[in-house]
Write an enzyme that holds these catalytic residues in place. Structure first.
Site, short mmCIF file in Angstrom:
data_model
loop_
_atom_site.label_atom_id
_atom_site.label_comp_id
_atom_site.label_asym_id
_atom_site.label_seq_id
_atom_site.Cartn_x
_atom_site.Cartn_y
_atom_site.Cartn_z
N ASP A 182 57.00 38.63 -149.64
CA ASP A 182 56.95 39.50 -150.82
C ASP A 182 56.27 40.82 -150.48
O ASP A 182 55.40 40.88 -149.62
CB ASP A 182 56.16 38.80 -151.94
CG ASP A 182 56.90 37.59 -152.45
OD1 ASP A 182 58.10 37.71 -152.74
OD2 ASP A 182 56.28 36.52 -152.55
N ARG A 213 51.20 43.97 -145.00
CA ARG A 213 50.62 42.63 -144.80
C ARG A 213 50.48 42.39 -143.31
O ARG A 213 51.33 41.79 -142.67
CB ARG A 213 51.51 41.57 -145.46
CG ARG A 213 51.54 41.70 -146.97
CD ARG A 213 52.48 40.71 -147.61
NE ARG A 213 51.98 39.36 -147.64
CZ ARG A 213 52.65 38.32 -148.14
NH1 ARG A 213 53.86 38.49 -148.64
NH2 ARG A 213 52.12 37.11 -148.14
N ASP A 254 48.03 34.41 -156.77
CA ASP A 254 49.40 33.99 -157.10
C ASP A 254 49.57 33.68 -158.59
O ASP A 254 50.66 33.30 -159.02
CB ASP A 254 49.80 32.77 -156.25
CG ASP A 254 50.01 33.15 -154.80
OD1 ASP A 254 50.12 34.35 -154.51
OD2 ASP A 254 50.03 32.24 -153.95
#
Ligand code: EPU
Length: 428
Positions: A117, A122, A306
């Site tokens: 995602d 990242r 999350d």
């Protein structure tokens, strides 16, 4: 292409059973590479990230047989090092566990740099730092990460600069068959780290301290196959708990480990929502006014990043001004623009979002920009009276087993439909 259509404004009722945890299933599937034997993995969630992981293992030479919908038999004796298919691996985050597992078993590893995602950059520097500490030379070439330990990995003391779930897992895998002792300091403490350690230990590994910030791994020469059941998904559970609150419903979420859900239980209670905790279930009664709160997302046992988007959907409707401070990723508020289409009043500044609660959200056509943002759109759509359409639902299917079916059984008016060709072409 498919989309989800919700006729919102109806309460949920009854029970929703939670499936196995995505973020435990992915490392455990790749960890079967270390067993060099047959493993039976139970309570696997039926989601596309799991089927993609199984496909990667199959392409690497594993023999894979589904014994039933949630149980797989995997024989990894004939895995070929470096054979993870590039296109499949680069599109998912969990595929980087191939690197740790191969390094441990073969002393070398090769896989595509991972995707996943879009939450901003990242990096995987902590994974690479760990592999290097174990003696690997690490290189990137043609979009792949290539690791080589001439004399096999050797135990080391590794201090992680950041509490990283992925790097902790990758180092645990890489060190399981290394020579000597590895100590990971400032390790991540998520329940899926403990689940992976339990799986590896039942295969013959020697790991202690998982669930604390110091994990010790004494390398073993050989491991073997086992039968192992994945723990329930705390993020899926938290999503349905929030859905119950947002739709002013009474709903029981079953097959959960309540300890894993303490941060979300506490936060819902703080908002004025009734939460009753059973042994393996949690009942949320949202049939009352709920109020604004503040959340800071943090590594476990903090409030999970999350669930940022899902609690954001709830805050959009809470009485008063709420705030989320995102403590894990740089860019986790892409969902705010979509919620705004539904009438939410949200201001985002970097890692902080302020929610000025509105009385009710309005139906609209919105996008699932990632797995959890998609779940937040479903929560918003269930609560908004009228027809909400959610596009790009493949994101949701990466992480939620049968979301539409589970919500239908709990009384929601929700369905999946194919997007007609002309609409799909325009959208592209
Ligand atoms: N980070 C670095 N360097 C690294 C590794 C991480 O700077 O080498 C940073 C990240 O950029 C981030 C923070 O450290 O700011 C934490 O990242 P972490 O490594 O913990 O996350 P991840 O392993 O990439 C997993 C889950 C995510 C979940 C996070 C945090 C999987 C496949 N993914 O990602 O799950 O958000 O941990 O709990 O396990 C999801 O399920 O929706 C999802 C995105």
């Amino acid at each position: 292409m498919e989309r989800i259509v919700i006729n919102g404004g109806r309460p949920l009722y009854g029970e929703i059973e939670v499936s196995g945890m995505k973020n435990a299933a992915l490392p455990i599937l790749f960890a079967t590479i270390l067993a060099e034997d047959t493993c039976i993995i139970e309570n696997l969630p039926e989601i596309s990230d799991v089927s993609d992981s199984l496909e990667i293992l199959r392409c690497m030479g594993a023999e894979i047989k589904m014994l039933d919908r949630t149980t797989v038999k995997i024989d990894t004796s004939n895995i070929i090092c470096g054979s993870a298919p590039y296109d499949l691996a680069r599109n998912m985050r969990g595929s980087y566990y191939v690197l740790g597992a191969e390094l441990s078993r073969f002393g070398r590893a090769k896989a595509a740099a991972p995707g996943g995602d879009d939450f901003g950059v990242r990096p995987i520097d902590q994974h690479i730092k760990g592999f290097k500490a174990l003696g690997a030379v690490v290189d990137t070439n043609g979009g792949c990460v290539i690791c080589e330990c001439r004399e096999g990995p050797k135990g080391a003391n590794i201090y992680m600069d950041i509490e990283s779930v992925g790097a902790t897992i990758n180092i645990m895998l890489a060190a399981s068959k290394a020579e000597g002792m590895t100590v990971i300091d400032n390790a991540a403490r998520e329940p899926h780290i403990v689940d992976l350690a339990n799986f590896l230990n039942s295969c013959g590994a020697d790991i202690t301290g998982a669930g604390t910030d110091v994990i010790k791994i004494r390398g073993v020469k050989r491991m073997h196959g086992v039968t192992y059941a994945i723990i329930p998904d705390m993020i899926e559970a938290g999503t349905y708990m929030i859905a119950a609150a947002a739709t002013k419903s009474k709903l029981t979420v079953t097959n959960v480990i309540p300890k894993h859900l303490e941060s979300i239980t506490a936060k819902l209670q703080e908002m004025g929502i009734a939460v009753e905790v059973g042994d393996e279930s949690i009942t949320v009664d949202g049939r009352r006014t709920f109020y604004a709160t503040k959340v800071k997302t943090l590594p476990y046992p903090g409030f999970p990043t999350d669930l940022n988007a899902q609690i954001g959907a709830l805050m959009s409707m809470a009485e008063g001004v709420s705030m989320i401070s995102e403590g894990v990723f740089d860019n986790r508020f892409r969902y705010a623009a979509e919620l705004t289409r539904m009438g939410a009043d949200i201001k985002v500044d970097g890692r902080i979002a302020v929610f000025n609660g509105v009385r009710a959200l309005k139906p609209a056509t919105v996008k699932a920009v990632d797995i959890r943002a998609g779940a937040a759109m479903v929560i918003a759509g269930l609560s908004a009276k009228g027809k909400t359409t959610i596009e790009d639902v493949h994101h949701i299917e990466r992480g939620y087993e049968n979301l539409v079916g589970k919500l239908c059984n709990a009384g929601a008016d929700i369905r999946k439909e194919l997007v007609p060709d002309e609409v799909a072409v325009k959208a592209n």
